[in-house]
Design an enzyme around this catalytic site. Structure first.
Site, PDB file in Angstrom:
ATOM      1  N   GLU A  18       0.798  -1.010   0.333  1.00 23.43           N
ATOM      2  CA  GLU A  18      -0.206  -0.037  -0.423  1.00 23.43           C
ATOM      3  C   GLU A  18       0.729   1.672  -0.164  1.00 23.43           C
ATOM      4  O   GLU A  18       2.101   1.026  -0.146  1.00 23.43           O
ATOM      5  CB  GLU A  18      -1.116  -0.130   1.179  1.00 23.43           C
ATOM      6  CG  GLU A  18      -2.335  -0.903   1.125  1.00 23.43           C
ATOM      7  CD  GLU A  18      -3.203  -0.455   0.322  1.00 23.43           C
ATOM      8  OE1 GLU A  18      -3.675   0.205  -0.464  1.00 23.43           O
ATOM      9  OE2 GLU A  18      -4.104  -1.929   0.817  1.00 23.43           O
ATOM     10  N   ARG A 103      -8.794   0.429  13.147  1.00 23.56           N
ATOM     11  CA  ARG A 103      -7.496   0.968  12.487  1.00 23.56           C
ATOM     12  C   ARG A 103      -7.489   1.749  11.387  1.00 23.56           C
ATOM     13  O   ARG A 103      -8.537   2.039  10.920  1.00 23.56           O
ATOM     14  CB  ARG A 103      -6.626  -0.567  11.959  1.00 23.56           C
ATOM     15  CG  ARG A 103      -6.963  -0.739  10.885  1.00 23.56           C
ATOM     16  CD  ARG A 103      -6.167  -1.975  10.590  1.00 23.56           C
ATOM     17  NE  ARG A 103      -6.448  -2.475   8.991  1.00 23.56           N
ATOM     18  CZ  ARG A 103      -6.377  -2.431   7.834  1.00 23.56           C
ATOM     19  NH1 ARG A 103      -6.318  -1.653   7.486  1.00 23.56           N
ATOM     20  NH2 ARG A 103      -6.329  -3.269   6.124  1.00 23.56           N
ATOM     21  N   ASN A 105      -6.217   2.969   7.590  1.00 24.48           N
ATOM     22  CA  ASN A 105      -5.883   2.764   6.676  1.00 24.48           C
ATOM     23  C   ASN A 105      -5.204   4.036   5.445  1.00 24.48           C
ATOM     24  O   ASN A 105      -4.198   3.121   5.129  1.00 24.48           O
ATOM     25  CB  ASN A 105      -7.230   2.538   5.887  1.00 24.48           C
ATOM     26  CG  ASN A 105      -7.849   1.444   4.695  1.00 24.48           C
ATOM     27  OD1 ASN A 105      -6.436   0.057   4.636  1.00 24.48           O
ATOM     28  ND2 ASN A 105      -8.234   0.647   3.629  1.00 24.48           N
ATOM     29  N   ASN A 152     -10.261   4.250   1.387  1.00 22.88           N
ATOM     30  CA  ASN A 152      -9.199   3.958   1.394  1.00 22.88           C
ATOM     31  C   ASN A 152      -8.820   5.337   0.334  1.00 22.88           C
ATOM     32  O   ASN A 152     -10.361   6.228  -0.284  1.00 22.88           O
ATOM     33  CB  ASN A 152      -9.610   2.942  -0.514  1.00 22.88           C
ATOM     34  CG  ASN A 152      -9.169   1.376   0.068  1.00 22.88           C
ATOM     35  OD1 ASN A 152      -7.484   1.600   1.019  1.00 22.88           O
ATOM     36  ND2 ASN A 152      -8.859   0.303   0.219  1.00 22.88           N
ATOM     37  N   ASP A 201      -9.754   1.468  -4.899  1.00 22.82           N
ATOM     38  CA  ASP A 201      -8.559   0.878  -3.772  1.00 22.82           C
ATOM     39  C   ASP A 201      -7.879   2.214  -3.594  1.00 22.82           C
ATOM     40  O   ASP A 201      -8.438   3.687  -4.023  1.00 22.82           O
ATOM     41  CB  ASP A 201      -7.993  -0.436  -3.932  1.00 22.82           C
ATOM     42  CG  ASP A 201      -7.289  -0.410  -2.463  1.00 22.82           C
ATOM     43  OD1 ASP A 201      -6.942   0.149  -1.706  1.00 22.82           O
ATOM     44  OD2 ASP A 201      -7.199  -1.470  -2.269  1.00 22.82           O
TER      45      ASP A 201
END
Length: 293
Positions: A18, A103, A105, A152, A201
């Site tokens: 990522e 969490r 991201n 995202n 994404d």
């Protein structure tokens, strides 16, 4: 519509690659293996590869305007991060209650120096528990929007007037009007993804204002016009492209991170380069990464 295939430049087998970040001053590409708890970097001049172990998930990296280390997202919050002479971490914000399962991201800075950072539930993606946070230059954290499943790909239009943000679970990219003071207007559905397109994404914007979107499960990164018309497709020899950025000395190399996770054993056999870093040359330059502060 043009089409090409990205080339593997680092078959590292990331669990969840990522957050690619191009740093022109260093001639270096940074990216994370989020669930592998590692930060990686590739030096273009000599091909040297770097790895820094992290104490937990590392979700994203944003440069600072003062050049004193980075801002980063860990599993449980936002930190200042120094890599030299050794890894050092200092928390700025911990927005999640202990035991919540939430969490960080994905995140990006805007041209004024704010950070836009999304969150999600780590295991139950059906929960609309994700939030879009705004970290001001004074390190104050606020909630800009909520009711997301998988936050995202924040991306900013070149004029700074539009913030794009994705809910991967629902297959949607939203466009928000963004005021100079950081206020978001009402979002509109910019594009709905369906079927074999995969889920949107991570993404990046080029200098023409077009959006490059990594399509998880779709094996490609696509370029869309500001009105969401499909313009170009870059295929990837991995099912799950997770994020992308435009970098290199002329900002015309599309770097793509991918993931090993969310593949069956048969799919991993069919796509042995899952988790690799890929690259493709494109015709339109990107926009240099904005800095926090």
């Amino acid at each position: 519509m043009s089409k090409q295939e990205a080339q593997c430049i680092w078959p590292l087998g990331a669990q969840l690659g990522e957050g690619p970040l191009w740093m022109a001053q260093q001639n270096r590409l940074y990216f994370v293996d989020l669930k592998g708890c590692a930060l990686h970097a590739l030096d273009l001049a000599d091909g040297q590869r770097h790895r820094w172990e992290m104490p937990d998930y590392i979700c994203w990296l944003v440069p600072r305007r003062d050049g004193d280390g980075f801002m980063a997202g860990l599993r449980d919050g936002i930190v200042r991060l120094w890599l030299e002479p050794e890894v050092r971490i200092e928390y700025v914000a911990r927005p999640f209650a202990e035991g919540s399962g939430l969490r960080m991201n994905d995140a990006k800075a805007d041209s004024t120096g704010r950070i836009w950072a999304g969150s999600m539930h780590n295991t139950d993606y059906a929960q609309a528990a994700g939030r879009l946070f705004r970290l001001a230059s004074d390190q104050s954290l606020s909630v800009a929007d909520d009711n997301y499943h998988i936050c995202n790909g924040p991306a900013l239009s070149p004029d700074g007037a539009t913030l794009y943000h994705t809910d991967s679970y629902e297959g949607r990219i939203y466009a928000y009007p963004l005021a100079a003071d950081g206020t978001l207007g009402e979002p509109r559905l910019w594009r709905q993804f369906q079927g074999d397109e995969g889920a949107p994404d991570g993404m990046t914007v080029d200098s023409a204002g077009c959006l490059w979107v990594a399509q998880w499960g779709g094996g490609r990164v696509c370029r869309y016009a500001p009105d969401a018309t499909l313009l170009e497709t870059v295929t990837v020899a991995a099912r799950n492209p997770a994020s992308c950025t435009l970098g290199g000395p002329d900002l015309r190399t599309l770097y793509i991170t991918t993931a090993c996770e969310d593949n069956t054993a048969e799919q991993l056999q069919a796509y042995p380069l899952s988790g690799a870093l890929f690259a493709a040359r494109v015709d339109v330059a990107g926009v240099a990464a904005y800095r926090y502060g």
